[in-house]
Design a protein around this motif. Structure first.
Motif, PDB file in Angstrom:
ATOM      1  N   TRP A 104       9.908 -26.518   9.668  1.00  0.00           N
ATOM      2  CA  TRP A 104       8.698 -25.783  10.027  1.00  0.00           C
ATOM      3  C   TRP A 104       8.866 -25.095  11.373  1.00  0.00           C
ATOM      4  O   TRP A 104       9.626 -25.525  12.235  1.00  0.00           O
ATOM      5  CB  TRP A 104       7.515 -26.732  10.107  1.00  0.00           C
ATOM      6  CG  TRP A 104       6.983 -27.183   8.787  1.00  0.00           C
ATOM      7  CD1 TRP A 104       7.553 -27.029   7.564  1.00  0.00           C
ATOM      8  CD2 TRP A 104       5.760 -27.891   8.571  1.00  0.00           C
ATOM      9  NE1 TRP A 104       6.768 -27.592   6.597  1.00  0.00           N
ATOM     10  CE2 TRP A 104       5.655 -28.127   7.184  1.00  0.00           C
ATOM     11  CE3 TRP A 104       4.757 -28.340   9.400  1.00  0.00           C
ATOM     12  CZ2 TRP A 104       4.573 -28.789   6.624  1.00  0.00           C
ATOM     13  CZ3 TRP A 104       3.681 -29.014   8.849  1.00  0.00           C
ATOM     14  CH2 TRP A 104       3.589 -29.223   7.472  1.00  0.00           C
TER      15      TRP A 104
ATOM     16  N   ASN B  62       0.468 -32.139   3.987  1.00  0.00           N
ATOM     17  CA  ASN B  62      -0.014 -31.273   2.912  1.00  0.00           C
ATOM     18  C   ASN B  62      -1.199 -30.424   3.360  1.00  0.00           C
ATOM     19  O   ASN B  62      -1.308 -29.254   2.972  1.00  0.00           O
ATOM     20  CB  ASN B  62      -0.381 -32.109   1.686  1.00  0.00           C
ATOM     21  CG  ASN B  62       0.844 -32.667   0.999  1.00  0.00           C
ATOM     22  OD1 ASN B  62       1.924 -32.102   1.070  1.00  0.00           O
ATOM     23  ND2 ASN B  62       0.681 -33.806   0.352  1.00  0.00           N
ATOM     24  N   GLN B  63      -2.080 -30.975   4.183  1.00  0.00           N
ATOM     25  CA  GLN B  63      -3.228 -30.212   4.677  1.00  0.00           C
ATOM     26  C   GLN B  63      -2.772 -29.047   5.545  1.00  0.00           C
ATOM     27  O   GLN B  63      -3.275 -27.926   5.405  1.00  0.00           O
ATOM     28  CB  GLN B  63      -4.171 -31.124   5.463  1.00  0.00           C
ATOM     29  CG  GLN B  63      -4.916 -32.115   4.604  1.00  0.00           C
ATOM     30  CD  GLN B  63      -5.679 -33.122   5.433  1.00  0.00           C
ATOM     31  OE1 GLN B  63      -6.007 -32.878   6.593  1.00  0.00           O
ATOM     32  NE2 GLN B  63      -5.963 -34.272   4.859  1.00  0.00           N
TER      33      GLN B  63
ATOM     34  N   HIS C 293       0.209 -27.643   5.493  1.00  0.00           N
ATOM     35  CA  HIS C 293       0.935 -26.704   4.626  1.00  0.00           C
ATOM     36  C   HIS C 293      -0.040 -25.864   3.819  1.00  0.00           C
ATOM     37  O   HIS C 293       0.149 -24.648   3.673  1.00  0.00           O
ATOM     38  CB  HIS C 293       1.888 -27.457   3.699  1.00  0.00           C
ATOM     39  CG  HIS C 293       2.851 -26.556   3.009  1.00  0.00           C
ATOM     40  ND1 HIS C 293       2.566 -25.907   1.841  1.00  0.00           N
ATOM     41  CD2 HIS C 293       4.100 -26.167   3.353  1.00  0.00           C
ATOM     42  CE1 HIS C 293       3.577 -25.172   1.482  1.00  0.00           C
ATOM     43  NE2 HIS C 293       4.539 -25.309   2.391  1.00  0.00           N
ATOM     44  N   ASP C 294      -1.103 -26.472   3.283  1.00  0.00           N
ATOM     45  CA  ASP C 294      -2.103 -25.724   2.521  1.00  0.00           C
ATOM     46  C   ASP C 294      -2.836 -24.726   3.409  1.00  0.00           C
ATOM     47  O   ASP C 294      -3.159 -23.628   2.976  1.00  0.00           O
ATOM     48  CB  ASP C 294      -3.115 -26.675   1.869  1.00  0.00           C
ATOM     49  CG  ASP C 294      -2.502 -27.496   0.729  1.00  0.00           C
ATOM     50  OD1 ASP C 294      -1.387 -27.159   0.274  1.00  0.00           O
ATOM     51  OD2 ASP C 294      -3.145 -28.477   0.316  1.00  0.00           O
ATOM     52  N   LEU C 295      -3.088 -25.118   4.654  1.00  0.00           N
ATOM     53  CA  LEU C 295      -3.800 -24.248   5.582  1.00  0.00           C
ATOM     54  C   LEU C 295      -2.934 -23.042   5.984  1.00  0.00           C
ATOM     55  O   LEU C 295      -3.420 -21.910   5.998  1.00  0.00           O
ATOM     56  CB  LEU C 295      -4.199 -25.037   6.838  1.00  0.00           C
ATOM     57  CG  LEU C 295      -4.916 -24.279   7.925  1.00  0.00           C
ATOM     58  CD1 LEU C 295      -6.319 -23.890   7.460  1.00  0.00           C
ATOM     59  CD2 LEU C 295      -5.008 -25.123   9.188  1.00  0.00           C
ATOM     60  N   LEU C 296      -1.674 -23.291   6.292  1.00  0.00           N
ATOM     61  CA  LEU C 296      -0.810 -22.219   6.802  1.00  0.00           C
ATOM     62  C   LEU C 296       0.036 -21.551   5.724  1.00  0.00           C
ATOM     63  O   LEU C 296       0.550 -20.443   5.939  1.00  0.00           O
ATOM     64  CB  LEU C 296       0.101 -22.772   7.888  1.00  0.00           C
ATOM     65  CG  LEU C 296      -0.605 -23.327   9.127  1.00  0.00           C
ATOM     66  CD1 LEU C 296       0.412 -23.896  10.107  1.00  0.00           C
ATOM     67  CD2 LEU C 296      -1.462 -22.267   9.786  1.00  0.00           C
ATOM     68  N   GLY C 297       0.225 -22.205   4.595  1.00  0.00           N
ATOM     69  CA  GLY C 297       0.999 -21.639   3.497  1.00  0.00           C
ATOM     70  C   GLY C 297       2.403 -21.282   3.932  1.00  0.00           C
ATOM     71  O   GLY C 297       3.065 -22.035   4.638  1.00  0.00           O
ATOM     72  N   PRO C 298       2.882 -20.104   3.516  1.00  0.00           N
ATOM     73  CA  PRO C 298       4.265 -19.696   3.834  1.00  0.00           C
ATOM     74  C   PRO C 298       4.509 -19.546   5.330  1.00  0.00           C
ATOM     75  O   PRO C 298       5.651 -19.523   5.775  1.00  0.00           O
ATOM     76  CB  PRO C 298       4.417 -18.352   3.137  1.00  0.00           C
ATOM     77  CG  PRO C 298       3.276 -18.219   2.203  1.00  0.00           C
ATOM     78  CD  PRO C 298       2.204 -19.156   2.661  1.00  0.00           C
ATOM     79  N   GLU C 299       3.441 -19.465   6.099  1.00  0.00           N
ATOM     80  CA  GLU C 299       3.569 -19.298   7.551  1.00  0.00           C
ATOM     81  C   GLU C 299       4.280 -20.490   8.214  1.00  0.00           C
ATOM     82  O   GLU C 299       4.808 -20.358   9.312  1.00  0.00           O
ATOM     83  CB  GLU C 299       2.190 -19.115   8.175  1.00  0.00           C
ATOM     84  CG  GLU C 299       2.208 -18.831   9.655  1.00  0.00           C
ATOM     85  CD  GLU C 299       0.817 -18.743  10.243  1.00  0.00           C
ATOM     86  OE1 GLU C 299       0.654 -19.108  11.405  1.00  0.00           O
ATOM     87  OE2 GLU C 299      -0.111 -18.321   9.533  1.00  0.00           O
TER      88      GLU C 299
END
Length: 73
Positions: free
Chosen positions: A29, A61-62, A64-70
């Motif tokens: 990340w 996971n939270q 990752h879901d919030l930022l997505g590919p970012e």
């Protein structure tokens, strides 16, 4: 002393391996995503050292879901 050990069943071993896999994936990340994860973990209801693997994976996971590919940008 006996060196005989009972093997854990496959399901817990897979769950533990999956949790550590999720944690290891955060090494890729970017800085912003890592900081977001650290804030999420520090804002948990209990000390970071007392969090379960499930709670850490949930935080991962939270974010990752919030930022997505970012997370990898």
């Amino acid at each position: 002393m006996s060196h005989d050990t009972q093997a854990a069943s496959g399901k817990p071993r897979r769950a533990i391996a999956a949790a550590f896999g999720e944690i290891a994936n955060t090494l890729d990340w970017n800085h912003h995503a890592w900081l977001a994860l650290m804030v999420k973990l520090e804002n948990a209801r209990e000390p970071v050292t007392d969090l379960t693997l499930a709670e850490v994976v949930s935080a991962i996971n939270q974010v990752h879901d919030l930022l997505g590919p970012e997370v990898h940008a």
